[in-house]
Design a protein around this motif. Sequence first.
Motif, PDB file in Angstrom:
ATOM      1  N   ARG A  45      12.666 -27.724 -37.645  1.00 47.94           N
ATOM      2  CA  ARG A  45      12.640 -28.068 -39.072  1.00 47.94           C
ATOM      3  C   ARG A  45      11.465 -27.404 -39.769  1.00 47.94           C
ATOM      4  NH1 ARG A  45      14.700 -34.327 -39.820  1.00 47.94           N
ATOM      5  NH2 ARG A  45      15.896 -34.299 -37.884  1.00 47.94           N
ATOM      6  N   GLU A  46      10.337 -27.457 -39.109  1.00 44.14           N
ATOM      7  CA  GLU A  46       9.129 -26.856 -39.675  1.00 44.14           C
ATOM      8  C   GLU A  46       9.307 -25.348 -39.824  1.00 44.14           C
ATOM      9  OE1 GLU A  46       6.540 -27.622 -41.876  1.00 44.14           O
ATOM     10  OE2 GLU A  46       7.186 -29.373 -40.714  1.00 44.14           O
ATOM     11  N   PHE A  49      19.304 -31.848 -41.882  1.00 42.65           N
ATOM     12  CA  PHE A  49      19.040 -31.958 -40.446  1.00 42.65           C
ATOM     13  C   PHE A  49      19.246 -33.375 -39.950  1.00 42.65           C
ATOM     14  CE2 PHE A  49      17.005 -28.030 -38.616  1.00 42.65           C
ATOM     15  CZ  PHE A  49      17.409 -27.202 -39.637  1.00 42.65           C
ATOM     16  N   SER A  50      18.696 -34.350 -40.665  1.00 46.27           N
ATOM     17  CA  SER A  50      18.863 -35.739 -40.225  1.00 46.27           C
ATOM     18  C   SER A  50      20.303 -36.199 -40.364  1.00 46.27           C
ATOM     19  CB  SER A  50      17.960 -36.666 -41.037  1.00 46.27           C
ATOM     20  OG  SER A  50      16.618 -36.321 -40.856  1.00 46.27           O
ATOM     21  N   LEU A 110      20.796 -23.378 -44.621  1.00 45.48           N
ATOM     22  CA  LEU A 110      20.777 -24.695 -43.986  1.00 45.48           C
ATOM     23  C   LEU A 110      22.145 -25.102 -43.452  1.00 45.48           C
ATOM     24  CD1 LEU A 110      18.397 -26.614 -46.410  1.00 45.48           C
ATOM     25  CD2 LEU A 110      17.912 -25.710 -44.125  1.00 45.48           C
ATOM     26  N   ARG A 115      11.542 -24.730 -42.766  1.00 44.35           N
ATOM     27  CA  ARG A 115      10.789 -24.992 -43.983  1.00 44.35           C
ATOM     28  C   ARG A 115       9.929 -23.777 -44.345  1.00 44.35           C
ATOM     29  NH1 ARG A 115      10.190 -30.304 -44.999  1.00 44.35           N
ATOM     30  NH2 ARG A 115      10.199 -30.783 -42.765  1.00 44.35           N
ATOM     31  N   ILE A 136      16.062 -29.962 -46.365  1.00 41.45           N
ATOM     32  CA  ILE A 136      15.934 -29.754 -44.922  1.00 41.45           C
ATOM     33  C   ILE A 136      16.066 -31.087 -44.196  1.00 41.45           C
ATOM     34  CG2 ILE A 136      14.291 -29.188 -43.092  1.00 41.45           C
ATOM     35  CD1 ILE A 136      13.424 -26.815 -44.679  1.00 41.45           C
ATOM     36  N   ASP A 137      15.391 -32.100 -44.691  1.00 43.87           N
ATOM     37  CA  ASP A 137      15.515 -33.420 -44.056  1.00 43.87           C
ATOM     38  C   ASP A 137      16.927 -33.966 -44.168  1.00 43.87           C
ATOM     39  OD1 ASP A 137      12.979 -33.511 -43.091  1.00 43.87           O
ATOM     40  OD2 ASP A 137      12.135 -34.602 -44.793  1.00 43.87           O
ATOM     41  N   TYR A 153      17.495 -28.990 -33.725  1.00 45.08           N
ATOM     42  CA  TYR A 153      17.405 -29.763 -34.953  1.00 45.08           C
ATOM     43  C   TYR A 153      16.186 -30.686 -34.945  1.00 45.08           C
ATOM     44  CZ  TYR A 153      22.087 -27.967 -35.479  1.00 45.08           C
ATOM     45  OH  TYR A 153      23.170 -27.115 -35.571  1.00 45.08           O
ATOM     46  N   GLU A 184      11.912 -31.525 -34.824  1.00 43.07           N
ATOM     47  CA  GLU A 184      10.845 -31.337 -35.804  1.00 43.07           C
ATOM     48  C   GLU A 184      10.296 -29.912 -35.790  1.00 43.07           C
ATOM     49  OE1 GLU A 184       9.071 -31.854 -38.939  1.00 43.07           O
ATOM     50  OE2 GLU A 184      10.241 -33.551 -38.202  1.00 43.07           O
TER      51      GLU A 184
END
Lengths: 214, 214
Positions: free
Chosen positions: A193-194, A100-101, A165, A197, A96-97, A188, A190
């Motif tokens: 993202r959570e 997304f990042s 994703l 997740r 995910i990180d 995109y 936080e």
Amino acid sequence: MQDHRNIEKQDKREHLLEVAERLFAQNGYEAVSIRDLATEAGVNVAMVSYYFQSKDNLFKTLLENRMPKTRAILEELLASDITSWEKLSKVIDMYIDKFFSGRAFHRIIMRELSLQQRPEHVKLIADNMGRNMQIIRAMIEEGQEKGQFRYVDSELTISSIFGTLSTAINNQPLMCILMKEPDPEHVYGEVYRERFRKHIKSMLQAHLLAPGRS
Amino acid sequence: MQDHRNIEKQDKREHLLEVAERLFAQNGYEAVSIRDLATEAGVNVAMVSYYFQSKDNLFKTLLENRMPKTRAILEELLASDITSWEKLSKVIDMYIDKFFSGRAFHRIIMRELSLQQRPEHVKLIADNMGRNMQIIRAMIEEGQEKGQFRYVDSELTISSIFGTLSTAINNQPLMCILMKEPDPEHVYGEVYRERFRKHIKSMLQAHLLAPGRS
DNA sequence: AAAAAAACTAAACAAACGTTTGATTTTTAG
DNA sequence: CTAAAAATCAAACGTTTGTTTAGTTTTTTT
């Protein structure tokens, strides 16, 4: 418009790569001309050929430089002394990180993979991702052999993780509509993202874990 | 190489659209030149401008012509007198066939959506898909209100369904590696469709259905 | 059969592309 | 300080791009 603030001599090549990555991600490989790139990076058009011989080679350099060094992390996770589910859980956190990042970069490689137009690019990308997927498959099958996971279709389960994703980062406008989120960049952040997740883990948990377990 | 066998007069426009769809799907919008298209279709280059004014407009015509008339089916399903799960199950059946059979077309629209370079194309596609997704969301929330589904994240659940399928059709080389399938076309055959059907349904079932139910 | 409309074509258009050239400046080495 | 090497540049190269033009053939209409 451009940001040429203190580009040191030997950093110029690196700077070109950075700008190229951003432009390719924003507009796609074909849509970025050498002139766009040179202008945006504040260098002469000839410098691209000078440093990278060709546009195609610039792209391959970009791939090799930035091609995620994820495999080491995955292999370490696979070998570590935690439950198979905990391994998978950490894999999801990591991806995910990563997606997304580094969504700009991932959009490029997904596009090249999908287009299948430059065989060398395709091979480079598919081999790399393929090997990473095999490690995740090993995690799932380990959990199955230990009786912790149901005997689900491990390949397609992986396909669902990546699919969720990669579709999210590739189809920003669609995500905005689906989520009723007016700010395109916010999807995109936080908060989302959570949400991803939690969703992926809870879905996988229901999918993988035999009933009766936590 | 080309297949001009009996192109009737008034069919020439249609024939151009067909060839365009195939070429766009194979090579992407930008990589297909009007000359490629005209040659492959066995007509003069000027005919494209003659019938469609511009390349961009040809593409939009293609989108509007082929843009799935799926919404009617979805709405009918939503209103029908079966359980929410049965509705979702039929939705999955439909989308697997739609994505796999029409994968060339879907690759085009996914690529345009991802690229975000031609705003009119993006809007056309995102609006259409967005509305379809809202119908599916209604199905999931209906099941939740009736106490048949758990209160999962309905938006991201949809995202996972679409993600699984669109990643599968978009990344053929990766799927081959993951599945260890040597024949690239085989991964979209009936065997694999059945596998996807089974996987998605079983995953969603575990995800959505409250424990204790079938 | 004549006139009007539609279909079709070869050739040319300007613009943009990736790349190369040849000269000039800057950096490095002796 | 000087000569070789590396870096940088403006300009031009030959292609290819989407589109247009102006003329010809075919079809339809009257």
